[in-house]
Write a protein that holds these residues in place. Structure first.
Motif, PDB file in Angstrom:
ATOM      1  N   TRP A 146       0.861  -1.192   0.000  1.00  0.00           N
ATOM      2  CA  TRP A 146       0.000   0.000   0.000  1.00  0.00           C
ATOM      3  C   TRP A 146       0.894   1.237   0.000  1.00  0.00           C
ATOM      4  O   TRP A 146       1.679   1.441   0.932  1.00  0.00           O
ATOM      5  N   VAL A 147       0.745   2.063  -1.036  1.00  0.00           N
ATOM      6  CA  VAL A 147       1.619   3.237  -1.159  1.00  0.00           C
ATOM      7  C   VAL A 147       0.770   4.450  -1.551  1.00  0.00           C
ATOM      8  O   VAL A 147       0.060   4.415  -2.550  1.00  0.00           O
ATOM      9  N   GLY A 148       0.838   5.495  -0.741  1.00  0.00           N
ATOM     10  CA  GLY A 148       0.096   6.711  -1.092  1.00  0.00           C
ATOM     11  C   GLY A 148      -0.350   7.485   0.120  1.00  0.00           C
ATOM     12  O   GLY A 148       0.270   7.416   1.189  1.00  0.00           O
ATOM     13  N   THR A 149      -1.460   8.215  -0.038  1.00  0.00           N
ATOM     14  CA  THR A 149      -1.962   9.046   1.067  1.00  0.00           C
ATOM     15  C   THR A 149      -2.867   8.208   1.953  1.00  0.00           C
ATOM     16  O   THR A 149      -3.666   7.408   1.469  1.00  0.00           O
ATOM     17  N   ALA A 150      -2.758   8.433   3.257  1.00  0.00           N
ATOM     18  CA  ALA A 150      -3.641   7.723   4.191  1.00  0.00           C
ATOM     19  C   ALA A 150      -5.067   8.201   3.953  1.00  0.00           C
ATOM     20  O   ALA A 150      -5.292   9.394   3.778  1.00  0.00           O
ATOM     21  N   PRO A 151      -6.032   7.257   3.939  1.00  0.00           N
ATOM     22  CA  PRO A 151      -7.412   7.668   3.664  1.00  0.00           C
ATOM     23  C   PRO A 151      -8.068   8.289   4.901  1.00  0.00           C
ATOM     24  O   PRO A 151      -7.607   8.091   6.025  1.00  0.00           O
ATOM     25  N   GLU A 184      -4.780  14.539   5.454  1.00  0.00           N
ATOM     26  CA  GLU A 184      -3.916  15.147   4.444  1.00  0.00           C
ATOM     27  C   GLU A 184      -2.520  15.373   5.047  1.00  0.00           C
ATOM     28  O   GLU A 184      -2.394  15.893   6.171  1.00  0.00           O
ATOM     29  N   GLY A 185      -1.496  14.937   4.327  1.00  0.00           N
ATOM     30  CA  GLY A 185      -0.136  15.071   4.848  1.00  0.00           C
ATOM     31  C   GLY A 185       0.342  13.810   5.563  1.00  0.00           C
ATOM     32  O   GLY A 185       1.477  13.758   6.025  1.00  0.00           O
ATOM     33  N   VAL A 186      -0.527  12.783   5.663  1.00  0.00           N
ATOM     34  CA  VAL A 186      -0.075  11.496   6.227  1.00  0.00           C
ATOM     35  C   VAL A 186       0.073  10.515   5.063  1.00  0.00           C
ATOM     36  O   VAL A 186      -0.874  10.298   4.298  1.00  0.00           O
ATOM     37  N   TRP A 187       1.260   9.952   4.928  1.00  0.00           N
ATOM     38  CA  TRP A 187       1.608   9.093   3.794  1.00  0.00           C
ATOM     39  C   TRP A 187       2.003   7.721   4.309  1.00  0.00           C
ATOM     40  O   TRP A 187       2.487   7.606   5.433  1.00  0.00           O
ATOM     41  N   LEU A 188       1.833   6.728   3.449  1.00  0.00           N
ATOM     42  CA  LEU A 188       2.131   5.362   3.886  1.00  0.00           C
ATOM     43  C   LEU A 188       2.824   4.584   2.768  1.00  0.00           C
ATOM     44  O   LEU A 188       2.449   4.698   1.599  1.00  0.00           O
ATOM     45  N   ALA A 189       3.835   3.785   3.146  1.00  0.00           N
ATOM     46  CA  ALA A 189       4.394   2.788   2.218  1.00  0.00           C
ATOM     47  C   ALA A 189       4.665   1.542   3.053  1.00  0.00           C
ATOM     48  O   ALA A 189       5.474   1.586   3.980  1.00  0.00           O
ATOM     49  N   GLY A 190       3.989   0.459   2.751  1.00  0.00           N
ATOM     50  CA  GLY A 190       4.203  -0.767   3.541  1.00  0.00           C
ATOM     51  C   GLY A 190       3.223  -1.860   3.162  1.00  0.00           C
ATOM     52  O   GLY A 190       2.425  -1.715   2.228  1.00  0.00           O
ATOM     53  N   VAL A 199       6.587   7.266  -2.440  1.00  0.00           N
ATOM     54  CA  VAL A 199       5.766   8.046  -1.516  1.00  0.00           C
ATOM     55  C   VAL A 199       6.380   9.437  -1.313  1.00  0.00           C
ATOM     56  O   VAL A 199       5.663  10.448  -1.181  1.00  0.00           O
ATOM     57  N   VAL A 200       7.697   9.496  -1.370  1.00  0.00           N
ATOM     58  CA  VAL A 200       8.371  10.807  -1.280  1.00  0.00           C
ATOM     59  C   VAL A 200       8.061  11.633  -2.543  1.00  0.00           C
ATOM     60  O   VAL A 200       7.782  12.841  -2.461  1.00  0.00           O
ATOM     61  N   ASP A 201       8.080  10.995  -3.711  1.00  0.00           N
ATOM     62  CA  ASP A 201       7.745  11.718  -4.948  1.00  0.00           C
ATOM     63  C   ASP A 201       6.340  12.321  -4.857  1.00  0.00           C
ATOM     64  O   ASP A 201       6.103  13.459  -5.256  1.00  0.00           O
ATOM     65  N   MET A 202       5.409  11.543  -4.302  1.00  0.00           N
ATOM     66  CA  MET A 202       4.023  12.048  -4.169  1.00  0.00           C
ATOM     67  C   MET A 202       3.995  13.247  -3.220  1.00  0.00           C
ATOM     68  O   MET A 202       3.359  14.266  -3.486  1.00  0.00           O
ATOM     69  N   MET A 203       4.706  13.091  -2.104  1.00  0.00           N
ATOM     70  CA  MET A 203       4.705  14.147  -1.085  1.00  0.00           C
ATOM     71  C   MET A 203       5.315  15.439  -1.628  1.00  0.00           C
ATOM     72  O   MET A 203       4.766  16.534  -1.450  1.00  0.00           O
ATOM     73  N   SER A 242      -1.437  -1.579  -8.857  1.00  0.00           N
ATOM     74  CA  SER A 242      -2.090  -2.352  -7.778  1.00  0.00           C
ATOM     75  C   SER A 242      -1.567  -1.960  -6.394  1.00  0.00           C
ATOM     76  O   SER A 242      -2.109  -2.397  -5.390  1.00  0.00           O
ATOM     77  N   TYR A 243      -0.494  -1.151  -6.305  1.00  0.00           N
ATOM     78  CA  TYR A 243       0.034  -0.744  -4.995  1.00  0.00           C
ATOM     79  C   TYR A 243      -0.605   0.560  -4.492  1.00  0.00           C
ATOM     80  O   TYR A 243      -0.438   0.924  -3.322  1.00  0.00           O
ATOM     81  N   LEU A 244      -1.287   1.279  -5.381  1.00  0.00           N
ATOM     82  CA  LEU A 244      -1.816   2.595  -4.988  1.00  0.00           C
ATOM     83  C   LEU A 244      -2.926   2.460  -3.947  1.00  0.00           C
ATOM     84  O   LEU A 244      -3.752   1.543  -4.024  1.00  0.00           O
ATOM     85  N   ILE A 245      -2.941   3.397  -3.015  1.00  0.00           N
ATOM     86  CA  ILE A 245      -4.050   3.431  -2.049  1.00  0.00           C
ATOM     87  C   ILE A 245      -5.183   4.215  -2.706  1.00  0.00           C
ATOM     88  O   ILE A 245      -5.049   5.414  -2.960  1.00  0.00           O
ATOM     89  N   THR A 246      -6.272   3.522  -3.015  1.00  0.00           N
ATOM     90  CA  THR A 246      -7.431   4.210  -3.600  1.00  0.00           C
ATOM     91  C   THR A 246      -8.689   3.761  -2.851  1.00  0.00           C
ATOM     92  O   THR A 246      -8.713   2.683  -2.250  1.00  0.00           O
TER      93      THR A 246
END
Ligand SMILES: Cc1cc2nc3c(=O)[nH]c(=O)nc-3n(C[C@H](O)[C@H](O)[C@H](O)COP(=O)(O)OP(=O)(O)OC[C@H]3O[C@@H](n4cnc5c(N)ncnc54)[C@H](O)[C@@H]3O)c2cc1C
Length: 502
Positions: free
Chosen positions: A395-400, A405-411, A428-432, A457-461
């Motif tokens: 799971w990589v992207g913004t926390a739902p 907003e401003g909380v990111w996750l990769a794991g 995740v850094v590129d997104m931030m 398939s890794y994006l958090i949506t």
């Protein structure tokens, strides 16, 4: 103690005590108990929580990106640096090429090459050894399913397909020193390494040369949005991180907390589930010769594919054992304890250890003096917490959720973080940074996917999260696998339509 099916409970914090991993037997003196500043800063642009391969890679990406110049960066770690899964794993970096689709295979290959170049550019003494990865399948059905998956990969992506060979000839299998599996796959691109040494090299460099403020033994207990009308939010700060040493305010938070994620992000309780894995370091028989490949054993001893043991061998000149420890993990065949939804790595399942000590003598031709030996000497036995993803994808992207907003996750690498964590941390850094520059995150994510820098398939949506609500929980998936039932989902090395053939 949690009971079966209680996986709606969020993970605990990392325990204070943990079992003794071999990889921690030569700790970094510089990093032990390290706190770059005596006091915690009060306000920070970016806080990275977690100091494993993901957190270290995120920090490295920030250090190397011009767009991050001037940002203050703090890394908070509950324990010693790299004391989570990265400091406790199997030491194997093997891209999965035929299990999860060509885009994942290509991404894992990129990770592998990124790690390899970083190690060679910096001459990092972390025992990196490129070698073929051999996966043996111990029932005809499993071997057939693996061969079919390889054929599908070769049709879908002939270039990547060239990297994998299926071997069914008995003599050729014996040449790989595998004792009697009906089929094996041999992947050209794989490596073994000492993961703690790689990550602690990165962390030391980041602290000494790039101004990273690392604070070990500082668990984050809770994240709370700041009051939108406060003076802090006027400065661009968005969240308070409550820690054992007091609060700090941050503009961005990157969660690199893998199996422990749901403690800080309860909405991920069923999406990334902690799972306890077991590892051993074993002494090979006297006068044995070094293995030429790394090994995975799927379905050994009973045919259940959840029996997925893995092995790499350390160099022969590695002290204190000059013969090269066999770093062997898995051991589900012998397990006596629940593993899923377990987040305490101070506990070791001695049933699994007992199996691991004996099993290699039967599975492989180790060579050397094995007569009269029915188990290998074990120098260390330990456990570690995997972050198992409900749909097997990270799971990589913004926390739902509101206020996130401003909380990111990769794991959530499901026991397979070495060929994923480095570039997931970078993505995740590129997104931030794109968000910092005022660009829409959706567009950046699309760009990352199109350029092969992150599988879709890794994006958090929202859609993915909704889809996952309809899946069996990780615990139910595990129980069904253990019972060998139908309706298995996303079984490693096997696709759903093949389940019936088991
Ligand atoms: C036994 C075992 C064997 C494995 N074998 C392999 C293998 O051979 N190959 C492979 O590719 N993968 C393997 N894996 C998986 C791999 O190790 C992981 O996917 C990878 O290390 C995850 O890296 P990470 O940085 O995301 O998480 P971690 O390395 O787990 O780091 C997370 C860090 O966050 C810290 N943390 C968590 N919560 C908080 C908090 N609230 N406050 C402060 N700090 C916090 C933890 O203490 C930890 O240090 C294995 C895992 C295990 C457990």
């Amino acid at each position: 103690m949690k009971t079966l099916f209680e996986c709606e409970n969020m993970a605990s914090l990392p325990t204070e005590k943990s079992s003794a991993s071999f990889w921690h037997s030569e700790p970094s003196e510089f990093l032990l108990g390290h706190r770059t500043t005596a006091a915690l800063p009060k306000e920070v642009d970016v806080v990275i929580v977690g100091s494993g391969i993901t957190g270290a890679s995120a920090a490295r990406s920030l250090a190397e990106d011009e767009a991050a110049k001037g940002l203050s960066i703090v890394m908070l770690e509950a324990r010693e640096a790299c004391w989570g899964a990265t400091g406790r794993n199997g030491g194997h970096c093997q891209p999965l090429l035929f299990e999860r689709g060509p885009d994942v295979a290509a991404f894992e290959l990129r990770n592998y090459h990124a790690i390899k170049s970083y190690i060679s550019d910096n001459d990092i003494p972390c025992e990196w050894r490129a070698l073929p990865g051999c996966r043996s399948f111990w029932t005809k059905a499993l071997a057939k399913a693996a061969a079919k998956n390889v054929r599908e990969l070769q049709n879908a992506d002939p270039e990547i397909g060239k990297e994998v060979k299926v071997i069914e000839n008995e003599d050729e299998i014996r040449k790989l020193r595998v004792n009697g599996a009906p089929g094996v796959t041999l992947t050209a691109v794989a490596a073994s390494l000492w993961p703690y040494k790689l990550v602690t090299f990165m962390l030391e460099k980041l602290v000494k040369e790039h101004g990273l403020n690392l604070q070990t033994k500082t668990p984050v207990t809770k994240i709370e949005p700041l009051n939108p009308n406060s003076d802090d939010t006027a400065k661009g700060l968005r969240h308070t991180l409550h820690t054992s040493r007091g609060p700090l305010h941050a503009r961005h938070i990157i969660l690199a907390t893998n199996g422990y994620t749901s403690h800080l992000l309860p909405s991920f309780t069923t999406l990334i589930v902690p799972e306890r894995g077991v590892m051993t370091s074993l002494l090979p028989p006297a006068n044995s010769t070094r293995l030429a490949a790394s090994h995975g054993f799927v379905g050994a001893n009973g045919g259940n594919p959840i029996h997925d043991d893995y092995l790499v061998q350390r160099p022969f000149n590695g002290m204190p054992n000059p013969r090269g420890h066999l770093m062997f993990g898995g051991g589900n065949v012998g397990k006596t304890m629940k593993t899923v939804d377990e987040d305490d790595d101070s506990v070791v399942d001695w049933g699994s250890v007992g199996y691991l000590k004996k099993a290699l003598l039967g599975l492989l031709d180790l060579g050397g003096e094995t007569e009269g030996i029915d188990e290998l000497e074990c120098t260390h036995a330990w456990s570690g917490i995997l972050g198992t993803s409900i749909d097997q994808h990270p799971w990589v992207g913004t926390a739902p959720g509101e206020g996130m907003e401003g909380v990111w996750l990769a794991g959530g690498y499901s026991g397979h973080g070495m060929p994923n964590g480095a570039l997931c941390g970078k993505a995740v850094v590129d997104m931030m940074l794109a968000q910092e520059a005022g660009l829409p995150v959706d567009a950046v994510q699309e760009q990352l996917v199109k350029s092969g820098n992150l599988p879709r398939s890794y994006l958090i949506t929202k859609e993915r999260i909704e889809r996952c609500k309809r899946l069996d929980s990780v615990e139910v998936q595990d129980v069904k696998r253990l019972e060998g039932l139908k309706h298995l989902t996303a079984l490693p090395g096997l696709k759903q339509q093949d389940d019936a053939k088991l």
